[in-house]
Scaffold this active site. Structure first.
Site, short mmCIF file in Angstrom:
data_model
loop_
_atom_site.label_atom_id
_atom_site.label_comp_id
_atom_site.label_asym_id
_atom_site.label_seq_id
_atom_site.Cartn_x
_atom_site.Cartn_y
_atom_site.Cartn_z
N CYS A 54 0.80 -1.23 0.00
CA CYS A 54 0.00 0.00 0.00
C CYS A 54 0.83 1.27 0.00
O CYS A 54 0.27 2.37 -0.06
CB CYS A 54 -0.95 0.01 1.19
SG CYS A 54 -0.14 0.10 2.80
N GLY A 55 2.16 1.15 0.09
CA GLY A 55 2.98 2.35 0.09
C GLY A 55 2.60 3.29 1.21
O GLY A 55 2.33 2.88 2.34
N GLN A 111 5.91 3.00 6.76
CA GLN A 111 4.75 3.25 5.93
C GLN A 111 3.45 3.10 6.73
O GLN A 111 2.53 3.91 6.60
CB GLN A 111 4.74 2.32 4.72
CG GLN A 111 5.78 2.68 3.68
CD GLN A 111 5.72 1.78 2.45
OE1 GLN A 111 5.17 0.68 2.49
NE2 GLN A 111 6.28 2.26 1.35
N CYS A 122 17.91 4.41 -13.60
CA CYS A 122 16.57 3.94 -13.95
C CYS A 122 15.97 4.76 -15.09
O CYS A 122 15.37 4.21 -16.01
CB CYS A 122 15.66 4.00 -12.73
SG CYS A 122 16.09 2.83 -11.43
#
Length: 395
Positions: A189-190, A214, A376
């Site tokens: 769920c971050g 978190q 990235c």
């Protein structure tokens, strides 16, 4: 000294890179100041690199992307903008082959280390803590105001990061096919951005995380928003029981590992009611290079996210089908992730400059994360990795 003695072999490595650059070019300055152009036969990105020590190429030859990062930290090579370099290595992935990967004993040692970081229950908690429990005060200065740590969806030109993140979350919610009163299981769920918009629409959300930082943040966030329809638990996805109308999972599966893809998809299949939908956002790597990628341990797995692994869409989809989950409405938006990463890096640099990153993170660590964001971004611009959303429907 060893790298100097091996200079003729390292020059041959440059020859291989030159031959492997089917698109784009690298403008290199070699130790001693001599310039050399690699590639340049077909237009494409152009990277500018100064190699200050032959040791940098020795590190690349033996330890691949891990060694190249270590050489950058040691200032054995520099670039005014490394992103085009990472773009080129990904864009030319087929013709460069294993040029940027570890070899020999180094590869075997890193694979053994990576196996020890596998995502069994204990390992998953340890790996998640390593990355996400750096602290909410570390992430808050450079993520968007909603604290969303996954690719945004730039649905329209000129969108802000905040608007693009909201567009992404809205797209995931729409894929669930849910309405007020329905129950959604969110695997990973971050910091609660998806749970918040789902709960604002009247859904009940059970969010899973293994990050204590978190959970503290999400609990406080929902209390401040007056949303009592969100429950967050420190629960491994493999330990979930119960039935849900839908599942959402946004860039969590990269923390699962190939060995556990059947368990992850089995959890989704078991949690969904018949006909229920799972909305998944995931990062995948070109199936043509997946085997080579999986045999190695890259810079991110070593320094940023132990236990991580990008998806092979072909393999993952086959496992989903075996679990009774059919694959629908895939939408790929890899360049949006490149733009997200660019936004994050600009915000990160501004936060560092303004002293808004907690002081316990030293310059070496900050350089690591700056390199990670550039690495990235280049990968997504090069097209060999991408982000996508898909809807899985339980048969």
């Amino acid at each position: 000294m060893l790298a100097t003695l091996l200079t003729p072999l390292l020059r041959k490595l440059l020859d291989r890179i030159d031959a492997g650059l089917a698109i784009g070019a690298i403008e290199v300055t070699l130790p001693g100041g001599k310039p050399r152009r690699l590639g340049g036969r077909v237009p494409g990105p152009v990277a500018v690199v100064a190699i200050h020590s032959w040791r940098a190429l020795w590190r690349l030859a033996t330890a691949g992307s891990v060694g190249w990062y270590e050489a950058w930290q040691a200032r054995e090579w520099t670039s005014p903008d490394p992103v085009p370099l990472f773009d080129l290595f990904m864009r030319n992935r087929a013709t460069l082959g294993d040029t940027g990967r570890a070899h020999g004993f180094t590869r075997l040692a890193k694979r053994a280390w990576h196996w020890l970081q596998r995502n069994d229950r204990d390992g998953a908690r340890r790996n998640i803590a390593y990355h996400y429990d750096l602290g909410n005060d570390f992430y808050a200065p450079w993520l968007d105001a909603g604290m969303t740590y996954s690719s945004a969806l730039f649905a329209e030109p000129g969108m802000t990061l905040e608007a693009a993140q909201h567009a992404k979350l809205a797209a995931i919610l729409e894929r669930t096919g849910t309405a007020a009163g329905d129950r959604i299981l969110e695997i990973g769920c971050g910091w609660g951005s998806f749970a918040e918009i789902a709960a604002q629409g009247g859904r009940k959300v059970h969010g899973l995380t293994l990050s204590t930082e978190q959970k503290v943040y999400v609990d406080a966030r929902m209390a401040a928003a007056g949303l009592d329809g969100v429950e967050v638990s420190l629960t491994d996805y493999r330990d979930i029981a119960g039935s849900y109308d839908a599942v959402a999972s946004i860039e969590m599966v990269e923390a699962v590992g190939e060995e556990y893809w059947p368990a992850y998809l089995g959890t989704i299949a078991n949690a969904l009611k018949p006909g229920g939908r799972a909305a998944i956002q995931y990062i995948a790597i070109d199936d043509a290079i997946f085997e080579a990628y999986a045999r190695n341990v890259d810079f991110i797995q070593t320094y940023v996210f132990p236990g991580g692994m990008l998806l092979s869409e072909e393999r993952f989809r086959a496992i989903a089908a075996a679990q009774g989950l059919s694959w629908h409405d895939r939408h790929e938006f890899g360049l949006d992730y490149a733009e997200t990463l660019k936004n994050w890096r600009e915000r990160f640099d501004a936060a560092v400059e303004a002293g808004r990153i907690p002081p316990e993170f030293d310059p070496h660590f900050l350089d690591l994360w700056r390199y990670y964001l550039m690495y990235c971004e280049g990968g997504f611009r090069g097209g060999g990795i991408w982000v996508a959303q898909v809807t899985l429907i339980k048969d």
